[in-house]
Design an enzyme around this catalytic site. Structure first.
Site, PDB file in Angstrom:
ATOM      1  N   GLU A 155       0.091  95.594 -47.107  1.00  0.00           N
ATOM      2  CA  GLU A 155       0.385  95.449 -45.677  1.00  0.00           C
ATOM      3  C   GLU A 155       1.899  95.404 -45.499  1.00  0.00           C
ATOM      4  O   GLU A 155       2.586  94.613 -46.160  1.00  0.00           O
ATOM      5  CB  GLU A 155      -0.276  94.182 -45.127  1.00  0.00           C
ATOM      6  CG  GLU A 155      -0.024  94.008 -43.644  1.00  0.00           C
ATOM      7  CD  GLU A 155      -1.115  93.211 -42.926  1.00  0.00           C
ATOM      8  OE1 GLU A 155      -2.196  92.990 -43.515  1.00  0.00           O
ATOM      9  OE2 GLU A 155      -0.890  92.824 -41.764  1.00  0.00           O
ATOM     10  N   ARG A 156       2.396  96.274 -44.630  1.00  0.00           N
ATOM     11  CA  ARG A 156       3.844  96.376 -44.388  1.00  0.00           C
ATOM     12  C   ARG A 156       4.603  96.683 -45.679  1.00  0.00           C
ATOM     13  O   ARG A 156       5.724  96.205 -45.889  1.00  0.00           O
ATOM     14  CB  ARG A 156       4.407  95.106 -43.742  1.00  0.00           C
ATOM     15  CG  ARG A 156       3.614  94.590 -42.554  1.00  0.00           C
ATOM     16  CD  ARG A 156       3.404  95.634 -41.505  1.00  0.00           C
ATOM     17  NE  ARG A 156       2.619  95.110 -40.375  1.00  0.00           N
ATOM     18  CZ  ARG A 156       2.182  95.872 -39.376  1.00  0.00           C
ATOM     19  NH1 ARG A 156       2.393  97.178 -39.376  1.00  0.00           N
ATOM     20  NH2 ARG A 156       1.498  95.345 -38.393  1.00  0.00           N
ATOM     21  N   ASN A 198      -3.241  87.778 -45.022  1.00  0.00           N
ATOM     22  CA  ASN A 198      -4.464  88.191 -44.326  1.00  0.00           C
ATOM     23  C   ASN A 198      -5.499  88.393 -45.420  1.00  0.00           C
ATOM     24  O   ASN A 198      -5.480  89.398 -46.133  1.00  0.00           O
ATOM     25  CB  ASN A 198      -4.251  89.495 -43.544  1.00  0.00           C
ATOM     26  CG  ASN A 198      -3.381  89.285 -42.324  1.00  0.00           C
ATOM     27  OD1 ASN A 198      -3.336  88.186 -41.758  1.00  0.00           O
ATOM     28  ND2 ASN A 198      -2.683  90.319 -41.898  1.00  0.00           N
ATOM     29  N   GLU A 281      -3.650  85.576 -35.755  1.00  0.00           N
ATOM     30  CA  GLU A 281      -4.001  86.994 -35.809  1.00  0.00           C
ATOM     31  C   GLU A 281      -5.378  87.221 -36.429  1.00  0.00           C
ATOM     32  O   GLU A 281      -5.573  88.087 -37.279  1.00  0.00           O
ATOM     33  CB  GLU A 281      -2.915  87.782 -36.562  1.00  0.00           C
ATOM     34  CG  GLU A 281      -1.550  87.649 -35.895  1.00  0.00           C
ATOM     35  CD  GLU A 281      -0.436  88.462 -36.535  1.00  0.00           C
ATOM     36  OE1 GLU A 281      -0.524  88.771 -37.731  1.00  0.00           O
ATOM     37  OE2 GLU A 281       0.537  88.777 -35.821  1.00  0.00           O
ATOM     38  N   ARG A 314       1.382  78.160 -43.243  1.00  0.00           N
ATOM     39  CA  ARG A 314       2.286  78.930 -42.361  1.00  0.00           C
ATOM     40  C   ARG A 314       2.215  78.450 -40.909  1.00  0.00           C
ATOM     41  O   ARG A 314       1.130  78.135 -40.388  1.00  0.00           O
ATOM     42  CB  ARG A 314       1.964  80.418 -42.455  1.00  0.00           C
ATOM     43  CG  ARG A 314       2.211  80.956 -43.850  1.00  0.00           C
ATOM     44  CD  ARG A 314       1.872  82.421 -43.949  1.00  0.00           C
ATOM     45  NE  ARG A 314       2.911  83.298 -43.506  1.00  0.00           N
ATOM     46  CZ  ARG A 314       2.724  84.347 -42.703  1.00  0.00           C
ATOM     47  NH1 ARG A 314       1.535  84.606 -42.197  1.00  0.00           N
ATOM     48  NH2 ARG A 314       3.726  85.122 -42.374  1.00  0.00           N
ATOM     49  N   ARG A 331       5.160  83.455 -26.243  1.00  0.00           N
ATOM     50  CA  ARG A 331       4.851  83.433 -27.678  1.00  0.00           C
ATOM     51  C   ARG A 331       5.931  82.697 -28.467  1.00  0.00           C
ATOM     52  O   ARG A 331       5.631  82.032 -29.455  1.00  0.00           O
ATOM     53  CB  ARG A 331       4.701  84.879 -28.174  1.00  0.00           C
ATOM     54  CG  ARG A 331       4.597  84.991 -29.663  1.00  0.00           C
ATOM     55  CD  ARG A 331       4.204  86.390 -30.066  1.00  0.00           C
ATOM     56  NE  ARG A 331       4.475  86.611 -31.480  1.00  0.00           N
ATOM     57  CZ  ARG A 331       4.198  87.734 -32.122  1.00  0.00           C
ATOM     58  NH1 ARG A 331       3.640  88.748 -31.481  1.00  0.00           N
ATOM     59  NH2 ARG A 331       4.463  87.870 -33.416  1.00  0.00           N
ATOM     60  N   ASP A 360       8.956  87.343 -34.694  1.00  0.00           N
ATOM     61  CA  ASP A 360       8.353  88.031 -35.836  1.00  0.00           C
ATOM     62  C   ASP A 360       9.355  88.960 -36.517  1.00  0.00           C
ATOM     63  O   ASP A 360       9.214  90.181 -36.425  1.00  0.00           O
ATOM     64  CB  ASP A 360       7.130  88.822 -35.338  1.00  0.00           C
ATOM     65  CG  ASP A 360       6.189  89.181 -36.468  1.00  0.00           C
ATOM     66  OD1 ASP A 360       6.479  88.801 -37.619  1.00  0.00           O
ATOM     67  OD2 ASP A 360       5.169  89.836 -36.197  1.00  0.00           O
ATOM     68  N   GLU A 382      10.741  81.196 -43.989  1.00  0.00           N
ATOM     69  CA  GLU A 382      10.210  82.485 -44.441  1.00  0.00           C
ATOM     70  C   GLU A 382      11.072  83.631 -43.904  1.00  0.00           C
ATOM     71  O   GLU A 382      11.318  83.717 -42.700  1.00  0.00           O
ATOM     72  CB  GLU A 382       8.758  82.628 -43.959  1.00  0.00           C
ATOM     73  CG  GLU A 382       8.047  83.851 -44.494  1.00  0.00           C
ATOM     74  CD  GLU A 382       6.596  83.933 -44.032  1.00  0.00           C
ATOM     75  OE1 GLU A 382       5.774  83.071 -44.408  1.00  0.00           O
ATOM     76  OE2 GLU A 382       6.271  84.868 -43.273  1.00  0.00           O
ATOM     77  N   GLU A 388       9.802  95.576 -42.347  1.00  0.00           N
ATOM     78  CA  GLU A 388       8.849  96.014 -41.313  1.00  0.00           C
ATOM     79  C   GLU A 388       9.548  96.445 -40.025  1.00  0.00           C
ATOM     80  O   GLU A 388       9.272  97.510 -39.485  1.00  0.00           O
ATOM     81  CB  GLU A 388       7.870  94.873 -41.023  1.00  0.00           C
ATOM     82  CG  GLU A 388       6.908  95.190 -39.885  1.00  0.00           C
ATOM     83  CD  GLU A 388       5.910  94.071 -39.625  1.00  0.00           C
ATOM     84  OE1 GLU A 388       5.950  93.042 -40.332  1.00  0.00           O
ATOM     85  OE2 GLU A 388       5.086  94.228 -38.702  1.00  0.00           O
ATOM     86  N   TRP A 525       0.148  91.207 -27.159  1.00  0.00           N
ATOM     87  CA  TRP A 525       0.834  90.577 -28.288  1.00  0.00           C
ATOM     88  C   TRP A 525       1.955  89.614 -27.900  1.00  0.00           C
ATOM     89  O   TRP A 525       2.577  88.988 -28.770  1.00  0.00           O
ATOM     90  CB  TRP A 525       1.381  91.648 -29.234  1.00  0.00           C
ATOM     91  CG  TRP A 525       0.285  92.403 -29.913  1.00  0.00           C
ATOM     92  CD1 TRP A 525      -0.282  93.574 -29.504  1.00  0.00           C
ATOM     93  CD2 TRP A 525      -0.413  92.021 -31.111  1.00  0.00           C
ATOM     94  NE1 TRP A 525      -1.284  93.952 -30.375  1.00  0.00           N
ATOM     95  CE2 TRP A 525      -1.375  93.011 -31.379  1.00  0.00           C
ATOM     96  CE3 TRP A 525      -0.306  90.938 -31.997  1.00  0.00           C
ATOM     97  CZ2 TRP A 525      -2.246  92.958 -32.471  1.00  0.00           C
ATOM     98  CZ3 TRP A 525      -1.171  90.886 -33.091  1.00  0.00           C
ATOM     99  CH2 TRP A 525      -2.115  91.878 -33.312  1.00  0.00           C
TER     100      TRP A 525
HETATM  101  C1  GCV Z   1       0.456  89.746 -42.756  1.00  0.00           C
HETATM  102  C2  GCV Z   1       3.424  90.428 -38.482  1.00  0.00           C
HETATM  103  C3  GCV Z   1       2.983  91.650 -39.240  1.00  0.00           C
HETATM  104  C4  GCV Z   1       1.627  91.442 -39.871  1.00  0.00           C
HETATM  105  C5  GCV Z   1       1.678  90.182 -40.744  1.00  0.00           C
HETATM  106  C6  GCV Z   1       2.089  89.017 -39.861  1.00  0.00           C
HETATM  107  C7  GCV Z   1       2.221  87.716 -40.634  1.00  0.00           C
HETATM  108  O1  GCV Z   1       2.639  90.256 -37.339  1.00  0.00           O
HETATM  109  O2  GCV Z   1       2.991  92.757 -38.390  1.00  0.00           O
HETATM  110  O3  GCV Z   1       1.319  92.578 -40.621  1.00  0.00           O
HETATM  111  O4  GCV Z   1       0.451  89.951 -41.358  1.00  0.00           O
HETATM  112  O5  GCV Z   1       3.333  89.293 -39.275  1.00  0.00           O
HETATM  113  O6  GCV Z   1       3.338  87.322 -40.885  1.00  0.00           O
HETATM  114  O7  GCV Z   1       1.220  87.102 -40.955  1.00  0.00           O
END
Ligand code: GCV
Length: 663
Positions: A155-156, A198, A281, A314, A331, A360, A382, A388, A525
């Site tokens: 992911e990313r 995730n 999410e 987190r 947000r 983000d 973090e 990304e 979002w």
């Molecule tokens: C792992 C952002 C990213 C998601 C990521 C999320 C997170 O929203 O787009 O891909 O998910 O951050 O940090 O959990």
């Protein structure tokens, strides 16, 4: 055992063989205690000597050192597990000495010597004590075990596939993992999480029936002093244990976590602990049971506590199903609203892991107010090493200056973030491509992350110097200055041609690469810029906006509350302003947008030329790869410039004062 090289065809990054020349051409004595990490150090020195003609011997604690150039002393000294002392007593002779209480400290001492090169064997070195400022220095992989239909294997991830997993199974490539562990240790990282936060179904099973795969990875990481962590699903007792609930206050649930954790430690005795993304999410969490996030974190912390493990919990919790029409929900407020009231309620082995900004990982955000609001909670900040939102490793964007700004920020006006935090966590930018990080220059981000975790007060440009000289040993001055020319200002360049003045996003939805000014404007979002014909930006003041500015201590709340005192680079994050508003820097908002977008593209074009001029100084494959990526960066930057400028010209009707072409 000799030190592991990367798999064939993989770039050695900041540990090319030549970086070990100074050590490998000398006589070294490894003196004192043993243990696996001392074996690693011995193997490193032996490998370097085999290449450069030096020698290495073992000796007891009192062995005579007179015939050695370098003495690596372990076990005899007082000190903590990760510290070491470096000294060289005599001007014209006598050994350089590194003394450490443990093998881990010795390993960090060895890599420090590698950074110093020849200089450490010359002159006199008064005793210098080195120890990391932050005990938790962790890299989180967002790697999936099974390929996700939308997010893929990583992911990313912008550097190829996962180095751990492929198509639903473990890769079992110990050589690659150990070479990676070595790179991480050499920049000071001591923990790694090997799967995505995730946690999809296949990944959930890593905790139980697939724990053997994690144990194999842990074995390689252990050799370089790195503890392995696992991202787990909060719903694991239901998903894996067949329980009816994952309620953290349920005795059966507590027992399930205790048993599952005991089984993990049976096979990974130095297991680091869990990472959890909960109620975020779509991930399950304690809210489903009417429990707080402290309740949630503490049940996992209790399970880990007997073994010295830690849960990283987190703070990235917000409503991702927001109604864009609703201007009262912000947000940016969410993490503080959820977590500040819980300060003092987390177990001592729970670490609250907070993204550096409230949104983000945008190219510019204020520092998260949560960081200054939880003094009685262990805290990790973090950062996103994977790019990304900062060019996805197709654009050169060295993030050292941004991270350093975050770490030096003083939430209460006195104590810096780097002093408040117990740890720094980076989202990994590594994959199975030949350069580890896709873009060869993105290696500088990973290296810088590790070194800033070791010393958050370090000057990022000095860290970049280290990276340059390790990665390109013997580089002529023209190469050193060329690398600085393309990297030093690249974050600010990226900022110039993308979303202006801290407002953020404006990216293509989903994959987040390339411009789409209204891409998220009418989405659920919570990431809006509110541009209309009169102005742009989000009113987050306490007086007339969402009140986010008041989440800071007064010293910053006052600064951010007014558009007159708010720093320009954040002004649209905090305020909705008319296009004609005069910024502190002297331009209007609209003219600033036009100017920075033209400047940003010109800077990328100039960087591309600098890179071209380094052709004869860089290994050809590496040079060609970066040159090819610069073509894409220039194309993409122009697209950003033209879309953003056209959008704001059309909205505002205000022409560019300098009459440049806007479409
Ligand atoms: C792992 C952002 C990213 C998601 C990521 C999320 C997170 O929203 O787009 O891909 O998910 O951050 O940090 O959990």
């Amino acid at each position: 055992m000799p030190p592991p090289g990367p798999p064939d065809g993989t770039d050695p990054a900041w540990l090319p063989p030549a970086a070990f020349r100074a050590i490998g051409s000398r006589r070294t004595l490894v003196r004192g205690g043993g243990g696996p990490l001392v074996e690693t150090v011995f193997g490193e020195v032996a490998g370097a000597c085999a290449r450069f003609g030096g020698s290495v011997a073992r000796g007891g604690a009192t062995a005579d050192v007179s015939s050695y150039d370098l003495v690596l002393d372990v076990g005899g000294a007082q000190g903590d597990d990760e510290s070491f002392v470096l000294r060289r007593d005599a001007e014209g002779g006598g050994p350089t000495t590194v003394t450490a209480a443990s093998g881990r400290g010795l390993l960090y001492g060895l890599f420090h010597l590698v950074r110093l090169g020849e200089g450490v064997f010359q002159g006199r070195w008064e005793p210098e004590v080195h120890r990391p400022a932050l005990p938790l220095r962790m890299l989180d992989h967002w790697d999936n075990v099974a390929v996700h239909p939308v997010m893929g294997q990583v992911e990313r991830g912008y550097a190829g596939g996962s180095i751990f997993w492929v198509d639903g199974r473990a890769r079992h490539e110990p050589q690659r993992v150990r070479a990676y562990a070595r790179l991480l240790a050499a920049c000071g990282i001591n923990a790694v999480a090997v799967n995505n936060v995730n946690v999809h179904e296949t990944e959930a099973h890593l905790l139980t029936d697939r724990i053997g795969d994690v144990a194999s990875l842990a074995e390689e990481f252990r050799a370089y002093g790195i503890r392995t962590h696992l991202s787990v699903s909060f719903a694991a007792p239901v998903l894996l244990g067949g329980l009816a609930s994952a309620d953290p206050l349920d005795a059966g649930v507590r027992e399930w976590w205790a048993d599952a954790t005991a089984a993990v430690y049976d096979v990974i005795p130095d297991f680091g602990g869990y990472v959890v993304k909960a109620d975020s999410e779509g991930q399950p969490g304690p809210f489903a049971y009417g429990r707080s996030h402290a309740d949630g974190a503490n049940v996992l912390a209790a399970a880990l506590e007997p073994y010295g493990g830690t849960v990283h919990w987190r703070a990235f919790v917000y409503d991702h199903r927001q109604d864009w029409r609703d201007r009262s929900t912000d947000r940016a407020r969410a993490a503080y609203d959820h977590f500040a009231p819980l300060d003092g309620e987390f177990a001592p082995n729970a670490v609250l892991q907070v993204k550096h900004g409230p949104m983000d990982f945008q190219v510019r955000e204020p520092v998260s107010p949560v960081i200054g609001a939880v003094p009685r909670t262990r805290l990790a900040v973090e950062l996103q090493v994977t790019q990304e939102y900062t060019g996805q490793q197709r654009h050169v964007c060295w993030l050292g200056p941004m991270w350093s700004d975050v770490l030096r920020f003083r939430p209460d006006g006195e104590t810096a973030v780097g002093q408040l935090a117990d740890g720094l966590v980076g989202v990994s930018n590594v994959g199975d491509g030949p350069y580890w990080t896709g873009h060869p220059l993105a290696q500088a981000n990973l290296y810088t992350f590790g070194r800033l975790a070791w010393d958050p007060g370090a000057d990022p440009l000095r860290v970049l110097d280290e990276w340059v000289s390790l990665t390109h040993p013997d580089a002529p001055d023209a190469l050193v200055s060329g690398l600085h020319a393309v990297l030093d200002g690249s974050w600010r360049t990226y900022e110039k041609y993308t979303a202006p003045l801290g407002v953020g996003f404006m990216v293509q939805p989903g994959h987040h690469y390339g411009p789409s000014v209204d891409g998220y404007e009418y989405s659920p979002w919570g990431t809006y810029h509110f541009a209309d014909r009169d102005g742009v930006g989000v009113d987050r003041s306490a007086a007339t906006g969402t009140g986010y500015a008041a989440q800071y201590a007064k010293v910053w709340a006052d600064v951010y509350e007014s558009a007159e005192s708010c720093p320009d680079e954040l002004v649209l994050f905090f305020h909705h302003l008319p296009y004609g508003h005069l910024l502190r820097g002297g331009s209007t908002v609209i003219q600033h947008i036009y100017d920075t977008h033209f400047d940003g593209v010109a800077e990328v074009e100039a960087a591309r030329e600098v890179w071209a001029s380094l052709r004869d100084l860089v290994e050809p494959g590496r040079h060609a790869r970066v040159a090819e990526l610069y073509e894409e960066q220039v194309r993409s930057a122009r697209e950003w410039r033209d879309q953003v400028n056209s959008y704001f010209l059309r909205k505002s009707g205000v022409p560019d004062a300098r009459g440049r072409r806007i479409y």
